[in-house]
Design an enzyme around this catalytic site. Structure first.
Site, short mmCIF file in Angstrom:
data_model
loop_
_atom_site.label_atom_id
_atom_site.label_comp_id
_atom_site.label_asym_id
_atom_site.label_seq_id
_atom_site.Cartn_x
_atom_site.Cartn_y
_atom_site.Cartn_z
N LYS A 70 -6.88 -5.14 -2.97
CA LYS A 70 -7.61 -5.66 -1.80
C LYS A 70 -8.52 -4.58 -1.21
O LYS A 70 -8.38 -3.39 -1.56
CB LYS A 70 -6.63 -6.15 -0.76
CG LYS A 70 -5.79 -4.99 -0.28
CD LYS A 70 -4.68 -5.43 0.60
CE LYS A 70 -3.94 -4.23 1.11
NZ LYS A 70 -4.80 -3.24 1.81
N CYS A 77 -2.23 -3.02 7.61
CA CYS A 77 -2.06 -3.88 6.44
C CYS A 77 -0.74 -4.63 6.43
O CYS A 77 -0.69 -5.80 6.04
CB CYS A 77 -2.27 -3.09 5.16
SG CYS A 77 -4.01 -2.59 5.02
N ASP A 116 0.79 -1.25 0.00
CA ASP A 116 0.00 0.00 0.00
C ASP A 116 0.82 1.30 0.00
O ASP A 116 0.52 2.22 0.76
CB ASP A 116 -0.96 0.00 1.21
CG ASP A 116 -1.91 -1.18 1.20
OD1 ASP A 116 -1.81 -2.04 0.32
OD2 ASP A 116 -2.77 -1.24 2.09
C1 VGL Z 1 -4.80 0.46 5.93
C2 VGL Z 1 -6.22 1.42 7.45
C3 VGL Z 1 -7.23 1.37 6.54
C4 VGL Z 1 -3.42 -0.01 5.61
C5 VGL Z 1 -5.82 0.37 5.02
O1 VGL Z 1 -3.00 0.01 4.44
O2 VGL Z 1 -2.72 -0.41 6.55
N1 VGL Z 1 -5.01 0.96 7.14
N2 VGL Z 1 -7.02 0.83 5.32
#
Ligand code: VGL
Ligand code: ZN
Length: 185
Positions: A86, A127, A8
């Protein structure tokens, strides 16, 4: 085979994003440098629909096809072999890259005989951690590269706690320097 997994590294989790990691941008040069040392470079993206129960818990972030969901422009994307999307449903959080819906991460790793997974990216408390815990459950040797992960720091202790939890589950916390030296020798 060894794979580098970049979790991410998207604008909304970087410093200017809607769900920012205060020091997220600082890991990008480290990740760029590491890429060429691996057999595979894989990346996940948080890829939410506009409406999802996930946004009852979090500020709106990483809505698919928007600038916030794009990789940070400093990330070298030319080495990425496969992207895993995802959080694509409207009823799931999709924290782990193993929950990707466009392509199965576990199948990809098995088909390509990848037994060692080196995890980097954002955000460590969610994540990154869930991905590492899933990788360990599936039996992969799993490493977390400490200079190449960052957190949102809702509370100061969350990041050290996340590292401890991953370590307790069997992950090796290593330094980028070790990898670069190890491979250069
Ligand atoms: C994430 C919070 C909400 C992440 C994704 O990438 O860790 N954290 N959505
Ligand atoms: Zn999300």
């Amino acid at each position: 085979m060894k794979a580098l997994l970049i979790v991410d590294l998207q604008n909304d989790f970087c410093q200017e994003g809607t769900l920012p990691t205060p020091k997220g941008d600082s890991i990008i040069p480290v990740i760029n440098k590491l890429m060429s040392e691996f057999d595979f470079v894989l990346a996940s993206k948080d890829w939410h629909p506009e409406k999802t129960i996930h946004f009852e818990k979090w500020p709106v972030h990483c809505v698919r096809e928007t600038l916030g969901a794009a990789f940070h422009s400093a990330l070298d994307t030319s080495e990425i072999d496969q992207i895993f999307l995802k959080g694509t449903g409207n009823k799931d959080d999709g924290y782990s890259a193993f929950e990707a819906t466009n392509e199965s991460l576990v199948d990809y790793l098995k088909i390509n005989k990848i037994d060692k997974l080196y995890v980097t990216g954002l955000v460590i408390e969610y994540c990154v951690k869930q991905t590492v815990l899933d990788a360990l459950k599936y039996g992969f040797r799993t490493f977390v590269i400490k200079e190449a992960v960052e957190g949102i720091y809702q509370r100061e202790e969350d990041v050290p706690n996340a590292l401890e939890e991953m370590k307790a589950a069997g992950a090796s916390i290593i330094s980028a320097k070790e990898i670069l030296n190890e491979i250069e020798q």
